[in-house]
Design a protein around this motif. Structure first.
Motif, PDB file in Angstrom:
ATOM      1  N   ASP A 168      66.036 -18.915  86.375  1.00  0.00           N
ATOM      2  CA  ASP A 168      65.694 -17.533  86.621  1.00  0.00           C
ATOM      3  C   ASP A 168      65.366 -16.858  85.544  1.00  0.00           C
ATOM      4  O   ASP A 168      64.681 -15.744  85.805  1.00  0.00           O
ATOM      5  CB  ASP A 168      66.902 -17.008  87.239  1.00  0.00           C
ATOM      6  CG  ASP A 168      66.638 -15.752  88.028  1.00  0.00           C
ATOM      7  OD1 ASP A 168      65.241 -15.726  88.564  1.00  0.00           O
ATOM      8  OD2 ASP A 168      67.256 -14.979  88.368  1.00  0.00           O
ATOM      9  N   ALA A 169      65.102 -17.397  84.310  1.00  0.00           N
ATOM     10  CA  ALA A 169      64.670 -16.736  83.190  1.00  0.00           C
ATOM     11  C   ALA A 169      63.145 -17.289  82.860  1.00  0.00           C
ATOM     12  O   ALA A 169      63.014 -17.833  81.830  1.00  0.00           O
ATOM     13  CB  ALA A 169      65.709 -16.665  81.905  1.00  0.00           C
ATOM     14  N   GLU A 170      62.654 -17.217  83.839  1.00  0.00           N
ATOM     15  CA  GLU A 170      61.151 -17.964  83.816  1.00  0.00           C
ATOM     16  C   GLU A 170      60.305 -17.224  83.374  1.00  0.00           C
ATOM     17  O   GLU A 170      59.068 -17.768  82.773  1.00  0.00           O
ATOM     18  CB  GLU A 170      60.928 -18.485  85.401  1.00  0.00           C
ATOM     19  CG  GLU A 170      60.091 -17.551  86.218  1.00  0.00           C
ATOM     20  CD  GLU A 170      61.060 -15.968  86.450  1.00  0.00           C
ATOM     21  OE1 GLU A 170      62.264 -16.214  86.616  1.00  0.00           O
ATOM     22  OE2 GLU A 170      60.572 -14.924  86.910  1.00  0.00           O
ATOM     23  N   LYS A 175      68.775 -17.303  93.026  1.00  0.00           N
ATOM     24  CA  LYS A 175      68.928 -15.957  92.961  1.00  0.00           C
ATOM     25  C   LYS A 175      70.119 -15.837  94.303  1.00  0.00           C
ATOM     26  O   LYS A 175      69.671 -16.464  95.303  1.00  0.00           O
ATOM     27  CB  LYS A 175      67.984 -14.898  93.010  1.00  0.00           C
ATOM     28  CG  LYS A 175      67.254 -14.858  91.915  1.00  0.00           C
ATOM     29  CD  LYS A 175      66.088 -13.682  92.045  1.00  0.00           C
ATOM     30  CE  LYS A 175      65.224 -13.527  90.861  1.00  0.00           C
ATOM     31  NZ  LYS A 175      65.915 -12.714  89.781  1.00  0.00           N
ATOM     32  N   ASP A 222      59.594 -15.066  92.847  1.00  0.00           N
ATOM     33  CA  ASP A 222      60.841 -15.593  91.998  1.00  0.00           C
ATOM     34  C   ASP A 222      62.004 -15.847  92.858  1.00  0.00           C
ATOM     35  O   ASP A 222      62.678 -14.954  92.992  1.00  0.00           O
ATOM     36  CB  ASP A 222      60.962 -14.532  90.700  1.00  0.00           C
ATOM     37  CG  ASP A 222      62.151 -15.150  89.865  1.00  0.00           C
ATOM     38  OD1 ASP A 222      62.411 -16.281  90.136  1.00  0.00           O
ATOM     39  OD2 ASP A 222      62.465 -14.243  88.965  1.00  0.00           O
TER      40      ASP A 222
HETATM   41 ZN    ZN Z   1      63.800 -14.948  87.480  1.00  0.00          ZN
END
Ligand code: ZN
Ligand code: BES
Ligand code: ZN
Length: 484
Positions: free
Chosen positions: A327-329, A257, A250
């Protein structure tokens, strides 16, 4: 390591070393034969003490709680691994020595002995091969040998399953791709009794309209895989489905990130890895349930074809999702996997995921957050798994937090409008994908904290801890007992 239990007096058992657990601090028990020199050695019942002359290792125990026994087993291993010792015997006086006490000590030894050394030139070598329990000296208390043996077996199955999961989580992202996870799952199914495995590729995901899952995968050069394992014993009593977040890496995607936060994101596959460990455990313990593991395996990367903040995705269930943060995957992959899982009509549906940093901030690194609509289920699970050694805490949904994932242009937004309550808003997002008839049967476990900790803690090494495996195996065991 081989663990056995012998109905013989301790003096009749041959071993290179005797291990004595010291429970009280007055050091007067008949098994404590070196008390005279403890003062000289600075041992007062706390910590450990190795007496060369009598070839005895004393380990101090705070209490006889199961977690203390695990810690003591791991401590014993940590000392023994540096000695020239092949066989040890245990002469402990564990008051009321029940099946779970044996189980806990063996879990401590086996969990404590884990090492991930694949990339080290110098590998530590431990000579310890046999750990033998003597039964006839437990303070004159009767021991049910058969039960103790079950405890020994369960401990090894549970610890091996946990260590198996740690290996997957610790493996590097270059090696551990979605295809590798699929291969591991298929190998596991071949090795285990009553387990089958199906692996689905991107064409299947397209056919199933799993657009949220596919969007996360888009910028990765590794294709995604949906992996579905089924353990099906004869006369299964319930169908329990585990869904695991399997982000083999991720990076955050376009909402990239920061460098420091990206490190450790190889561990974002921990939910899927835990589900694999659970399948291994349930098959080896021959539990009387049909158990599924559904793993969503993909990377979250950047590139010209990456999905973007501002996109709107139509998920498998038809719910539209506004992307506010790539990033909210994890929740996107889970949304489609949970939708798929409900087609199989579960009696209990549990998802495991390293879902939010907010959960780690909220409850600390060592604890998993339990979420879902059914408060009783969370509370019952929390209580039931206390003895497993894993830490959990229920987190409760509320209507105000629901407001935060509303979207002006879609049915739901993938990132909340406030950073407060981030673990719960992620749980509430998942709830959008649970059909009414399954709402009370569903629980979400956010294992973001304990799945991977960068320093050693308790009997866990730095790195992966196999979070999710033990607590769920303990829970399933308790359910099986209830059914009897
Ligand atoms: Zn993430
Ligand atoms: N994999 C991370 C969550 C995570 C963070 C796991 C730290 C383990 C340790 C997840 O995909 C993520 O990045 N979540 C975001 C969500 C946010 C953008 C709404 C987070 O927690 O910051
Ligand atoms: Zn993630």
């Amino acid at each position: 390591m081989v663990f056995e239990i012998l109905a013989k007096p301790i003096d009749k058992i041959k071993a290179d070393l005797t291990v004595v657990f010291v429970v009280d601090k007055n050091l007067k028990h008949k098994f404590i034969k070196d008390a005279k020199i403890f003062k000289f050695l600075g041992f007062d019942g706390v910590g450990s003490c190795l007496v060369q002359e009598s070839k005895t290792l004393y380990i101090g125990l705070k209490t006889l709680e199961y977690e203390q026994l695990r810690l003591a087993g791991a401590k014993a291993y940590e000392i023994i691994k540096n000695l020239d010792v092949k066989n040890v015997k245990l002469n402990s006086y564990l008051a009321g020595c029940d099946k779970m006490s044996f189980q806990s000590i063996v879990e401590g030894f086996a969990l404590g002995s884990y090492e991930f050394n694949r990339y080290k030139e110098k590998k530590e070598s431990c000579k310890l091969k046999n750990v033998t329990f003597s039964t006839d000296e437990f303070d004159g208390k009767e021991i049910d040998l058969q039960k103790a043996q079950i405890g020994l077996n369960n401990a090894q199955i549970i610890a091996n399953a946990t260590n198996f999961t740690k290996d997957i989580v610790n493996e590097i992202p270059e090696i551990y791709t979605p295809l590798k996870m699929a291969q591991d799952a298929q190998n596991l199914a071949k090795e285990l009794k009553n387990v089958t495995c199906k692996v689905y590729d991107e064409k299947f995901l397209q056919k199933e309209k799993m657009n949220a899952f596919l969007a996360v995968n888009r910028a990765s050069c590794h294709p995604p895989r949906l992996i579905h394992l089924i353990y099906k014993p004869k006369n299964a009593k319930k169908r329990i489905i585990f869904v695991g977040k399997g982000l083999t890496y991720d990076s955050g995607g376009l909402s990239l990130k920061p460098a420091d936060y990206m490190c450790t994101m190889k561990a974002d596959k921990s939910g899927a890895a835990a589900a694999l460990g659970i399948i291994k455990g349930v098959s080896e313990m021959e539990l009387p349930f049909e158990i599924h593991a559904i793993l969503g395996a993909t990377e979250n990367m950047i590139g010209g074809n990456a999905y973007k903040p501002d996109d709107v995705l139509i998920s498998r269930s038809g719910v539209s999702i506004e992307i506010k943060n790539t990033d909210a995957e994890g929740r996107l992959v889970l949304a489609d996997c949970l939708s798929y899982a409900q087609d199989f009509k579960p009696d209990l549906l549990i998802d495991m995921a390293t879902l939010t940093g907010a959960c780690v901030v909220g409850v600390g690194e060592y604890t998993s957050g339990l979420m879902g609509v059914n408060d009783e289920l969370k509370e019952e699970f929390h209580k039931c798994v206390k003895i497993s050694g894993e830490l959990t805490t229920p987190l409760y949904f509320n209507e105000h937090l629901k407001e935060l994932i509303k979207s002006p242009i879609a049915d739901v937004s993938n990132a909340a409008s406030s950073r407060y309550g981030g673990a719960i808003t992620a749980g509430l997002f998942l709830e959008k994908f649970i059909k009414d008839e399954y709402k009370d049967k569903w629980m979400h476990q956010d294992i973001a904290g304990p799945a991977f900790v960068q320093k050693a803690w308790g009997y866990n090494q730095a790195g992966a801890s196999g979070a999710g495996v033990r607590m769920n195996l303990y829970y399933l065991n308790a359910l099986a007992k209830e059914m009897k």
